[in-house]
Write an enzyme that holds these catalytic residues in place. Structure first.
Site, PDB file in Angstrom:
ATOM      1  N   ASP A  45      -9.053  -4.192  -5.904  1.00 50.14           N
ATOM      2  CA  ASP A  45      -8.515  -3.583  -4.684  1.00 50.14           C
ATOM      3  C   ASP A  45      -9.273  -2.287  -4.411  1.00 50.14           C
ATOM      4  OD1 ASP A  45      -6.867  -2.079  -2.833  1.00 50.14           O
ATOM      5  OD2 ASP A  45      -5.220  -3.433  -3.337  1.00 50.14           O
ATOM      6  N   HIS A  49      -7.454  -5.937  -0.449  1.00 43.16           N
ATOM      7  CA  HIS A  49      -6.361  -4.983  -0.563  1.00 43.16           C
ATOM      8  C   HIS A  49      -5.028  -5.697  -0.431  1.00 43.16           C
ATOM      9  CE1 HIS A  49      -4.075  -1.390  -0.400  1.00 43.16           C
ATOM     10  NE2 HIS A  49      -3.823  -1.450   0.887  1.00 43.16           N
ATOM     11  N   SER A 108       0.827  -1.188   0.000  1.00 41.58           N
ATOM     12  CA  SER A 108       0.000   0.000   0.000  1.00 41.58           C
ATOM     13  C   SER A 108       0.874   1.254   0.000  1.00 41.58           C
ATOM     14  CB  SER A 108      -0.948  -0.060   1.204  1.00 41.58           C
ATOM     15  OG  SER A 108      -2.160   0.580   0.941  1.00 41.58           O
TER      16      SER A 108
END
Length: 526
Positions: free
Chosen positions: A467, A495, A235
């Site tokens: 996602d 995610h 991320s």
């Protein structure tokens, strides 16, 4: 911008502590700008000169003094970095570092740094709670697993802004204002949050950018005795890792960037595309919810659009009349807390059943406890009413990295049609949430830019097609910018992808980490 991550194994409410939400304003730029044109117009991040400047030599020459800490097998140390790289003699920042040494057998491959995202996520907590024990045994056998909390985060001189009661009030603030009075209340909340951060760390607040955190990683690399940095970032951690590669392409080793961000996008576009990502994830949840037959948002055959309208109507009822939660501090479930609870569950399809149950209790029994648990897990609020510094560091980094997405409430109002089109359920709230950096006490020092990292070894960029927080197109964009990228795609929900149940993804990444052989560019897994 806020990016967090959790492994698919951690499907309880507490396990939702690592997710991702880019709702903080990051940079200016109109919503009409396309991703491709933004990437073309953005300047490229320039690499730093190869030789280490003499003024930084003392930092690069550090040797960590390891001590046992946390669970058995883990060690901790403290290193120093210059608070201001332009003036190294002006003061230091203390960086907390942790490791778990390679267990063997097999030839040791050096250190593997991990970062779970944020900005604001504690890499050390991630290492001790998951990566140091949950990464594949073959990887842990041959790498020292290492984490450093970035400056301003957790154990590395954490930025603090509000106390627990103040944060409780802040998280209940209505982010879908209906009139001038409610708009002023929201602006006041953003101002108080910013003022609290500024009062806590006025000097550090000017030096918590991603570029500075990436330069810190190079000091840590040198202190560990590694010629190159091996790294797995998820991320926001992909932005940190890509920035490192852009600054130090010749020192980039085996880098995995999972749930990738596109550093070339201005924030209004960044936030708009993420809003679309949450809508995509919600559509998948809506289809699953009605298919289960016990969905409180619609019976079998209900279209996802109608499911969204039903949820939005529920949020509006909460806006007018919050419901009880049984919370010891007397908190009721407001529209803002319920929305965050739903968003938190979008990160992992393993949480969808929990969300269905929480929505059923709230909508049918007027019991908001389940949604409050999900919301608290997102904000990292503990049972004592205390919050980690996740949200504080998140804003501090975001508001320094790039100029605000919006400068005023009027700008938000003009952008609302675009955000509501991107997501009828979440668009309004995510647009208003992007206003927070407008009131930040420190001017931004960064800008949107491409990262090319020419000359770097192969870098594996991982994207998940549905996602919610880092849309798949961002992985495609980053892979298109990085000179040596190999794009690895997971066709699925949730995610990030590594360590979340796909044998195909895990095998490709493990082979790269252990043997140095990257997957074929464009490889797809399901």
């Amino acid at each position: 911008m806020h990016t967090r991550r959790t492994p698919r194994r951690a499907r309880t409410a507490a396990g939702l502590l690592a997710a991702a939400l880019l709702i903080a304003g990051c940079s200016s730029g109109g919503t009409e700008t396309t991703a491709s044109s933004s990437a073309q117009e953005a300047a490229a991040l320039a690499p730093l000169p190869g030789p280490t400047p003499a003024a930084l030599a003392p930092y690069y020459g550090q040797k960590p003094a390891w001590r046992d800490c946390g669970a058995p097998g883990f060690q901790c140390a403290t290193l120093k970095a210059p608070r201001d790289y332009a003036a190294p003699s002006a003061g230091d920042v203390r960086l907390a570092v942790a490791r778990k040494k390679a267990t063997g057998p097999g030839k040791r491959l050096g250190s593997l740094l991990v970062n779970p995202g944020g900005p604001g996520g504690s890499a050390i907590a991630y290492l001790q709670g998951y990566a140091g024990i949950g990464y594949p045994a073959g990887v842990r056998a041959r790498y020292d697993m290492v984490a450093v909390d970035p400056r301003g985060v957790a154990r590395s001189e954490p930025v603090e802004c509000l106390d627990g009661r103040e944060m409780d009030a802040y998280t209940r603030t209505d982010v879908t204002p209906d009139d001038t009075k409610e708009t002023n209340t929201l602006v006041t909340a953003y101002r108080r949050f910013a003022e609290g951060c500024g009062a806590d760390a006025p000097e550090l607040l000017r030096h918590v950018s991603t570029v500075e955190a990436a330069r810190d990683l190079d000091i840590v690399r040198a202190a560990l005795g590694d010629k190159k940095l091996n790294y797995v970032g998820a991320s926001y951690g992909t932005f940190l890792g890509a920035t490192y590669a852009g600054l130090f392409p010749q020192r980039a080793g085996r880098l995995v960037l999972d749930g990738a961000m596109d550093p070339s996008l201005p924030a209004r576009r960044l936030n708009l595309e993420q809003t679309e990502g949450f809508d995509t994830a919600f559509t998948a949840f809506a289809k699953d919810c009605v298919r289960q037959g016990d969905c409180p948002l619609g019976g079998r055959g209900t279209a996802p659009g109608q499911v969204g309208k039903n949820l939005k109507a529920f949020f509006e009822r909460l806006d007018a009349r919050p419901i009880p939660t049984g919370d010891a501090d007397g908190r009721r479930l407001t529209e803002s807390l319920a929305t965050m609870g739903v968003i938190a569950a979008m990160y992992d399809e393993g949480a969808w059943e929990q969300l269905r149950e929480a929505l059923t209790a709230a909508m049918k029994d007027k019991d908001g406890a389940g949604l409050l648990v999900l919301s608290d897990s997102y904000y990292e609020r503990d049972a004592k009413g205390e919050y980690s510094n996740l949200m504080f560091a998140n804003a501090a980094v975001n508001c320094l990295d790039l100029p605000p997405a919006f400068d005023s409430p009027d700008e938000v109002r003009r952008a609302l049609p675009d955000f509501e089109k991107a997501s009828p359920v979440f668009g309004e709230g995510l647009a208003w949430a992007s206003l927070n950096c407008a009131y930040w006490p420190v001017r931004a020092t960064g800008e949107a830019q491409r990262i090319e990292a020419r000359g770097a070894a192969p870098i594996v960029v991982v994207g998940t097609t549905r996602d919610p927080a880092t849309p798949y197109r961002w992985a495609e964009a980053l892979a298109g910018q990085l000179d040596s990228a190999r794009l690895l795609t997971y066709e699925g929900d949730g995610h990030t992808a590594y360590g979340r149940g796909s044998a195909c993804i895990d095998s490709a990444i493990n082979t790269y980490l252990l043997e140095g052989t990257p997957p074929t560019d464009g490889k797809r897994c399901s």
